[in-house]
Design an enzyme around this catalytic site. Structure first.
Site, mmCIF file in Angstrom:
data_model
loop_
_atom_site.group_PDB
_atom_site.id
_atom_site.type_symbol
_atom_site.label_atom_id
_atom_site.label_comp_id
_atom_site.label_asym_id
_atom_site.label_seq_id
_atom_site.Cartn_x
_atom_site.Cartn_y
_atom_site.Cartn_z
ATOM 1 N N GLY A 13 0.813 -1.215 0.000
ATOM 2 C CA GLY A 13 0.000 0.000 0.000
ATOM 3 C C GLY A 13 0.841 1.257 0.000
ATOM 4 O O GLY A 13 1.838 1.338 0.692
ATOM 5 N N SER A 14 0.454 2.243 -0.786
ATOM 6 C CA SER A 14 1.307 3.405 -0.934
ATOM 7 C C SER A 14 0.680 4.387 -1.912
ATOM 8 O O SER A 14 -0.516 4.411 -2.080
ATOM 9 C CB SER A 14 2.667 2.949 -1.436
ATOM 10 O OG SER A 14 2.477 2.042 -2.499
ATOM 11 N N ARG A 15 1.554 5.130 -2.600
ATOM 12 C CA ARG A 15 1.093 6.185 -3.495
ATOM 13 C C ARG A 15 2.080 6.345 -4.647
ATOM 14 O O ARG A 15 3.285 6.175 -4.467
ATOM 15 C CB ARG A 15 1.019 7.470 -2.680
ATOM 16 C CG ARG A 15 0.875 8.733 -3.440
ATOM 17 C CD ARG A 15 0.870 9.887 -2.476
ATOM 18 N NE ARG A 15 0.798 11.154 -3.170
ATOM 19 C CZ ARG A 15 0.581 12.299 -2.560
ATOM 20 N NH1 ARG A 15 0.413 12.333 -1.260
ATOM 21 N NH2 ARG A 15 0.540 13.408 -3.255
#
Length: 178
Positions: free
Chosen positions: A144-146
């Site tokens: 999970g991240s951006r």
């Protein structure tokens, strides 16, 4: 058994059908567009720019793909914090890896892989001087991240909106004005 099932699910890497076209900029990540903003980019593009930010939840595919064909001309790793990736300041405060791609006709695009609260490992498998193709796998951010895509404001037409779901290597996020 449950942990190994989650690991297999998380590290899945499905094939994608990348649209053809030198004027297309494709999403580098699976997830949801949560921010579109204007800024002045002062490291690689050196001009007014538009940033599209994509939040990748732990349920998304986390393999990142090249948004446009060209040559990697800029590469930078910045250590940092691990605040939640959908906070606007995570783009400037969190650990991140930045690549700058220049197309054959001189268009410059930046892609930032940004670690989040859970994601603490960025994998980037390109180096300066590499020739890259639209849709090519180049790394991942684990758990999970951006991902931010930064493009010169006056040279692109944005084709996505806030809240839209996108797929790496498939969704057209912008079109180059030529």
């Amino acid at each position: 058994m449950l942990i190994s099932g989650f690991t297999l699910f998380f590290f899945r890497d499905p094939e994608r059908k990348t649209p053809n076209g030198d004027d297309l900029i494709i999403s580098p990540a699976d997830g949801k567009v949560f921010l579109i903003r204007e800024l002045f980019e002062n490291e690689f593009i050196l001009d007014d720019a538009i940033q599209i930010s994509i939040f990748m939840s732990p349920l998304n595919v986390h393999v990142n793909r090249i948004p446009i064909s060209g040559e990697v001309k800029f590469l930078k790793y910045i250590p940092g914090k691990y605040i939640v990736a959908f906070e606007e300041k995570s783009s400037e405060n969190n650990e991140r890896k930045i690549i700058g791609i220049e197309t054959g006709d001189g268009l410059k695009i930046m892609v930032k892989q940004i670690a989040g609260f859970i994601a603490r490992r960025i994998v980037c498998e390109v180096k300066k001087g590499d020739k890259v193709k639209t849709g090519q796998r180049y790394g991942m951010i684990k758990f999970g991240s951006r991902v931010d895509v930064i493009m010169p404001k006056n040279k692109v037409e944005i084709l996505v909106s806030i809240g839209q779901k996108v797929k790496a290597g498939e969704t057209i996020i912008a079109k180059v004005k030529r």
